[in-house]
Design a protein around this motif. Structure first.
Motif, mmCIF file in Angstrom:
data_model
loop_
_atom_site.group_PDB
_atom_site.id
_atom_site.type_symbol
_atom_site.label_atom_id
_atom_site.label_comp_id
_atom_site.label_asym_id
_atom_site.label_seq_id
_atom_site.Cartn_x
_atom_site.Cartn_y
_atom_site.Cartn_z
ATOM 1 N N THR A 94 0.847 -1.192 0.000
ATOM 2 C CA THR A 94 0.000 0.000 0.000
ATOM 3 C C THR A 94 0.880 1.238 0.000
ATOM 4 O OG1 THR A 94 -1.701 1.242 1.199
ATOM 5 C CG2 THR A 94 -0.180 -0.055 2.526
ATOM 6 N N ALA A 95 0.345 2.329 -0.495
ATOM 7 C CA ALA A 95 1.063 3.599 -0.468
ATOM 8 C C ALA A 95 1.037 4.228 0.919
ATOM 9 C CB ALA A 95 0.444 4.562 -1.487
ATOM 10 N N ASN A 96 0.279 3.642 1.829
ATOM 11 C CA ASN A 96 0.088 4.233 3.145
ATOM 12 C C ASN A 96 1.191 3.911 4.151
ATOM 13 O OD1 ASN A 96 -2.382 5.417 2.409
ATOM 14 N ND2 ASN A 96 -3.419 3.476 2.698
ATOM 15 N N VAL A 97 2.262 3.291 3.723
ATOM 16 C CA VAL A 97 3.301 2.890 4.671
ATOM 17 C C VAL A 97 4.706 3.372 4.297
ATOM 18 C CG1 VAL A 97 2.060 0.891 5.602
ATOM 19 C CG2 VAL A 97 3.488 0.619 3.576
ATOM 20 N N PRO A 98 4.852 4.620 3.884
ATOM 21 C CA PRO A 98 6.212 5.055 3.549
ATOM 22 C C PRO A 98 7.139 5.030 4.762
ATOM 23 C CG PRO A 98 4.720 6.935 3.536
ATOM 24 C CD PRO A 98 3.886 5.694 3.666
ATOM 25 N N GLY A 99 6.591 5.134 5.978
ATOM 26 C CA GLY A 99 7.419 5.040 7.182
ATOM 27 C C GLY A 99 8.071 3.679 7.309
ATOM 28 N N HIS A 100 7.313 2.630 6.983
ATOM 29 C CA HIS A 100 7.859 1.272 7.022
ATOM 30 C C HIS A 100 8.926 1.106 5.941
ATOM 31 C CE1 HIS A 100 4.114 0.790 9.211
ATOM 32 N NE2 HIS A 100 4.606 -0.323 9.725
ATOM 33 N N ALA A 101 8.621 1.595 4.753
ATOM 34 C CA ALA A 101 9.587 1.495 3.659
ATOM 35 C C ALA A 101 10.892 2.198 4.022
ATOM 36 C CB ALA A 101 8.987 2.074 2.378
ATOM 37 N N ALA A 102 10.783 3.328 4.704
ATOM 38 C CA ALA A 102 11.976 4.073 5.110
ATOM 39 C C ALA A 102 12.823 3.251 6.088
ATOM 40 C CB ALA A 102 11.571 5.405 5.737
ATOM 41 N N ILE A 103 12.166 2.534 7.006
ATOM 42 C CA ILE A 103 12.895 1.693 7.959
ATOM 43 C C ILE A 103 13.615 0.567 7.225
ATOM 44 C CG2 ILE A 103 12.610 0.033 9.855
ATOM 45 C CD1 ILE A 103 10.305 1.896 10.854
ATOM 46 N N PHE A 104 12.928 -0.092 6.294
ATOM 47 C CA PHE A 104 13.574 -1.155 5.519
ATOM 48 C C PHE A 104 14.786 -0.606 4.767
ATOM 49 C CE2 PHE A 104 9.112 -3.006 5.376
ATOM 50 C CZ PHE A 104 9.356 -3.907 6.395
ATOM 51 N N ARG A 105 14.583 0.537 4.153
ATOM 52 C CA ARG A 105 15.659 1.146 3.368
ATOM 53 C C ARG A 105 16.847 1.501 4.260
ATOM 54 N NH1 ARG A 105 15.531 5.294 -1.392
ATOM 55 N NH2 ARG A 105 15.923 3.581 -2.805
ATOM 56 N N ALA A 106 16.555 2.008 5.469
ATOM 57 C CA ALA A 106 17.631 2.371 6.400
ATOM 58 C C ALA A 106 18.462 1.156 6.800
ATOM 59 C CB ALA A 106 17.040 3.042 7.645
ATOM 60 N N HIS A 107 17.861 -0.033 6.717
ATOM 61 C CA HIS A 107 18.575 -1.273 7.019
ATOM 62 C C HIS A 107 19.159 -1.925 5.760
ATOM 63 C CE1 HIS A 107 16.562 -0.862 10.896
ATOM 64 N NE2 HIS A 107 17.472 -1.710 11.354
ATOM 65 N N GLY A 108 19.122 -1.211 4.652
ATOM 66 C CA GLY A 108 19.699 -1.721 3.413
ATOM 67 C C GLY A 108 18.854 -2.763 2.706
ATOM 68 N N ILE A 109 17.583 -2.832 3.052
ATOM 69 C CA ILE A 109 16.688 -3.819 2.438
ATOM 70 C C ILE A 109 15.978 -3.157 1.255
ATOM 71 C CG2 ILE A 109 14.685 -5.322 2.787
ATOM 72 C CD1 ILE A 109 15.408 -5.234 5.821
ATOM 73 N N PRO A 110 16.175 -3.662 0.038
ATOM 74 C CA PRO A 110 15.456 -3.099 -1.110
ATOM 75 C C PRO A 110 13.943 -3.183 -0.889
ATOM 76 C CG PRO A 110 17.136 -4.657 -1.824
ATOM 77 C CD PRO A 110 17.025 -4.774 -0.328
ATOM 78 N N THR A 111 13.241 -2.131 -1.245
ATOM 79 C CA THR A 111 11.813 -2.037 -0.961
ATOM 80 C C THR A 111 11.009 -1.804 -2.223
ATOM 81 O OG1 THR A 111 12.339 -1.156 1.210
ATOM 82 C CG2 THR A 111 10.098 -0.833 0.428
ATOM 83 N N ILE A 112 10.010 -2.650 -2.424
ATOM 84 C CA ILE A 112 9.058 -2.512 -3.526
ATOM 85 C C ILE A 112 7.734 -2.093 -2.905
ATOM 86 C CG2 ILE A 112 7.800 -3.713 -5.355
ATOM 87 C CD1 ILE A 112 10.192 -5.743 -5.379
ATOM 88 N N THR A 113 7.135 -1.033 -3.430
ATOM 89 C CA THR A 113 5.840 -0.578 -2.926
ATOM 90 C C THR A 113 4.791 -0.784 -4.002
ATOM 91 O OG1 THR A 113 6.897 1.057 -1.501
ATOM 92 C CG2 THR A 113 4.546 1.347 -1.944
#
Length: 181
Positions: A18-37
């Motif tokens: 969902t587009a409603n979780v950019p905060g979660h995506a940011a956490i994944f990204r901060a840990h170096g985890i590629p993120t698909i939304t």
């Protein structure tokens, strides 16, 4: 974030559905985890800053249709470099090109609806998010006043939320129009 920090092995990819979780995506990204939304929402309903953040924290944005990608492009024209359109199961080139008169006859026969009746359809999982309860409330009110109008909902149950489905059934039964809704 603390949960990810304590993991022995991090996930190889994160998919945000969902587009409603950019905060979660940011956490994944901060840990170096590629993120698909996966974006199911019309992004023109979001503030420009929210869409900008979504693009910034997602390695890839996936839209279910070109129409949804176009809506996003209008609000955020620079963000399309990491966007893709991957049609979902309901989108195929043959959709809408079937034998409409035969389909109409078959649906009416299966539902027991006369050929001269008006049929109103709702579609989606039977949940509050898809407003099945509102559909049933309106259907019950209209069906009580207009005997030629029939209503049908196309879609299965929502395993997480049966409240709206139960409320919808109650509306229809209370109105005494369950043979047409």
């Amino acid at each position: 974030s603390n949960y990810l920090t304590g993991m022995a092995r991090l996930p190889s990819v994160a998919i945000c559905n969902t587009a409603n979780v950019p905060g979660h995506a940011a956490i994944f990204r901060a840990h170096g985890i590629p993120t698909i939304t996966l974006v199911h929402e019309e992004l023109n309903k979001y503030r420009h800053e929210e869409v900008e953040r979504l693009y910034a924290v997602s390695d890839c944005i996936v839209f279910p249709s070109q129409a949804m990608a176009t809506i996003a492009r209008v609000i955020h024209p620079d963000g399309q470099t990491n966007a893709r359109v991957i049609p979902q199961g309901l989108l195929n080139s043959a959709f809408g090109f079937g034998d409409r008169p035969s389909a109409r006859t078959a649906v009416r026969a299966e539902l027991g609806i006369p050929e001269d009746a008006i049929l109103v359809l709702g579609c989606g999982v039977r949940s509050r998010r898809k407003a099945v309860d509102v559909f049933a409330e309106v259907a019950a009110l209209v069906a009580a006043q207009a005997p030629r109008i029939h209503f049908a909902w196309l879609g299965g149950p929502d395993g997480a939320d049966s409240t709206a489905e139960n409320e919808a059934r109650e509306w229809v039964l209370r109105a005494g129009v369950d043979e047409r809704v």
